[in-house]
Write a protein that holds these residues in place. Structure first.
Motif, PDB file in Angstrom:
ATOM      1  N   ASN A 236      -0.739 -18.556  13.117  1.00  0.00           N
ATOM      2  CA  ASN A 236       0.045 -19.662  12.558  1.00  0.00           C
ATOM      3  C   ASN A 236       0.011 -19.606  11.022  1.00  0.00           C
ATOM      4  OD1 ASN A 236      -2.445 -20.781  11.762  1.00  0.00           O
ATOM      5  ND2 ASN A 236      -2.666 -21.810  13.737  1.00  0.00           N
TER       6      ASN A 236
ATOM      7  N   GLU B 239       5.159 -16.922  16.651  1.00  0.00           N
ATOM      8  CA  GLU B 239       3.769 -16.639  17.064  1.00  0.00           C
ATOM      9  C   GLU B 239       3.564 -16.736  18.572  1.00  0.00           C
ATOM     10  OE1 GLU B 239       4.625 -18.952  14.737  1.00  0.00           O
ATOM     11  OE2 GLU B 239       3.396 -20.767  14.908  1.00  0.00           O
ATOM     12  N   LYS B 240       4.522 -17.360  19.264  1.00  0.00           N
ATOM     13  CA  LYS B 240       4.370 -17.494  20.721  1.00  0.00           C
ATOM     14  C   LYS B 240       5.345 -16.619  21.495  1.00  0.00           C
ATOM     15  CE  LYS B 240       2.195 -21.949  20.558  1.00  0.00           C
ATOM     16  NZ  LYS B 240       2.464 -23.314  20.168  1.00  0.00           N
TER      17      LYS B 240
ATOM     18  N   LYS C 274      -6.378 -14.129  18.176  1.00  0.00           N
ATOM     19  CA  LYS C 274      -6.316 -14.677  19.547  1.00  0.00           C
ATOM     20  C   LYS C 274      -7.703 -15.034  20.092  1.00  0.00           C
ATOM     21  CE  LYS C 274      -1.932 -12.593  20.630  1.00  0.00           C
ATOM     22  NZ  LYS C 274      -1.208 -11.433  21.110  1.00  0.00           N
TER      23      LYS C 274
ATOM     24  N   VAL D  36      11.382 -20.788  21.108  1.00  0.00           N
ATOM     25  CA  VAL D  36       9.973 -20.377  21.050  1.00  0.00           C
ATOM     26  C   VAL D  36       9.678 -19.851  19.645  1.00  0.00           C
ATOM     27  CG1 VAL D  36       8.214 -18.847  22.032  1.00  0.00           C
ATOM     28  CG2 VAL D  36      10.002 -19.794  23.509  1.00  0.00           C
TER      29      VAL D  36
ATOM     30  N   GLY E 218       0.934 -13.322  16.201  1.00  0.00           N
ATOM     31  CA  GLY E 218       0.379 -14.459  16.948  1.00  0.00           C
ATOM     32  C   GLY E 218      -0.346 -15.483  16.094  1.00  0.00           C
TER      33      GLY E 218
ATOM     34  N   SER F 290       5.447 -13.286  21.567  1.00  0.00           N
ATOM     35  CA  SER F 290       4.870 -11.994  21.955  1.00  0.00           C
ATOM     36  C   SER F 290       5.827 -10.847  21.622  1.00  0.00           C
ATOM     37  CB  SER F 290       4.525 -11.998  23.458  1.00  0.00           C
ATOM     38  OG  SER F 290       3.811 -10.850  23.766  1.00  0.00           O
TER      39      SER F 290
END
Lengths: 166, 240
Positions: A77, B72-73, B102, B69, A75, B75
């Protein structure tokens, strides 16, 4: 592209510093950098920076790429991957690299003397001048001063970097 | 279906590595994929994880098209054969990494990480650095780091490949338990026949970029290509 850049990084080390400086002279004259501290700074950068690139070439391998990919799937960057993982992993290498590139620049004579044309005088150039003039007292003093920063860096490296690596 | 992979193709330098990949997977199930080295398993996983862009085809996760996508997005967590623990972080910090990214509050992170450490049977190891752990412990931390983020899908690329036989067996048991406890949906790639049968609710066999998913474990065992029959004959031959 990567191969070409890697090949170019060896260029300053294939030639003798004086020959390398002679090659650069034309461009430095054109740019008005000859005999100026900025010129010496740029010239030294052109020797030290390729060394740093060679030093870090092994770091940018498959494993580093895997770390980046792993952070992405968790998750994060690219900036987070760089700041929270790659930079801390490379920290010790960065310190050693700084130490070694500093030594390259600190003791650089041939390139500095030609690009600086005697107007920009580093401590290393001064040592040679004092010895040439048979000025033993100043020669000895400047030699002592010359060795101080490397000794200090060596101590810091040994105290805070090498001991952690072992 | 929870995961739907449709007509995925991928070539590297004119060599087709993944050929018309089609399969589906229900939620909270594990599909183990058996295949020899270089058959395209890793490329397939990296395409699903968003780390490699396919030349064609579509991927749906929970009914949503995820082709564009970013990793990192998505999941979707991809686990390598190597544990890739962050060497500058201790066990607690490694497991907490995904949660910190997060920006989850500190007290919740502490609670969740301690819960995970207990599930992974790593109590008392929280402050240890990765180099102080055994191979099995490192792999457990790696699992914990991935699972704690509640990924929709877990991709495991020969995760026990570098472990000795005993540790490997214990890790297989642990994964089965954790997968059931955290209701994980996963793709488990291996080149070990026994591991493929043990770990998956369903089994697929990949050869030269083509994946065949079997209807049942029996049909997988019966198929000559998978090598199960040869293995059975070998062990029977020893007992004669």
């Amino acid at each position: 592209m990567k191969r070409t850049i890697t090949l170019l990084t060896y260029f300053p080390y294939i030639l003798a510093p004086v020959v390398f400086a002679a090659c650069l002279s034309y461009f430095f004259l054109k740019l008005g950098l000859f005999g100026k501290p900025v010129g010496v700074f740029v010239a030294q950068f052109m020797v030290a920076f390729p060394y740093a690139l060679i030093f870090f070439s092994s770091f940018w391998g498959e494993k580093t790429k895997s770390y980046e990919e792993l952070v992405a799937t968790l998750g994060g960057n690219q900036w987070q991957a760089f700041r929270k993982v790659l930079l801390p992993i490379a920290k010790n290498m960065l310190v050693i690299c700084f130490f070694q590139t500093f030594l390259i620049s600190w003791f650089e004579y041939g390139l500095t003397s030609i690009i600086g044309v005697g107007k920009v005088q580093t401590l290393t150039i001064k040592v040679f001048l004092f010895i040439k003039e048979s000025n033993f007292y100043y020669g000895a003093l400047s030699c002592r001063l010359l060795i101080l920063p490397p000794v200090l860096l060596l101590y810091i490296n040994k105290r805070y970097v090498f001991n952690k690596l072992i | 279906m929870f995961l739907e992979v449709q007509h995925i193709v991928k070539s590297f330098h004119k060599e087709e590595v993944v050929k018309d990949l089609n399969f589906t997977l229900a939620a909270h199930q594990t599909l183990s994929i058996l295949g020899q080295s270089g058959c395209g398993k890793t490329t397939m996983l990296k395409i699903i994880g968003g780390l490699v862009r396919p030349d064609g085809g579509h991927i749906y996760l929970n009914g949503n098209l995820i082709d564009d996508v970013t990793p990192e997005k998505r999941s979707i967590v991809y686990l390598y054969q190597e544990d890739l623990l962050f060497p500058h972080l201790n066990v607690f910090e490694n497991i907490a990494f995904g949660l910190k990214i997060k920006k989850i509050n500190a007290s919740e992170i502490t609670d969740r990480v301690h819960l995970m450490i207990t599930s992974l049977e790593l109590q008392g190891q929280e402050k240890k650095m990765p180099h102080q752990l055994s191979g099995g412990q490192r792999q457990r931390v790696s699992f914990g780091r991935a699972i704690i983020t509640n990924p929709a899908l877990l991709l495991l690329d020969e995760p026990f490949g570098s472990l000795d036989t005993g540790t490997r067996a214990r890790m297989q048991d642990l994964f089965k338990r954790i997968a059931s406890e955290f209701r994980i949906t996963s793709l488990f790639v291996t080149h070990d026949l026994k591991e493929a049968i043990l770990m998956g609710d369903h089994i697929g066999y990949m050869q030269s970029g083509k994946l065949k998913v079997y209807e049942s474990k029996e049909s997988f065992i019966q198929d000559d290509h998978t090598g199960v029959q040869k293995e059975i004959d070998f062990w029977k031959g020893l007992t004669k």
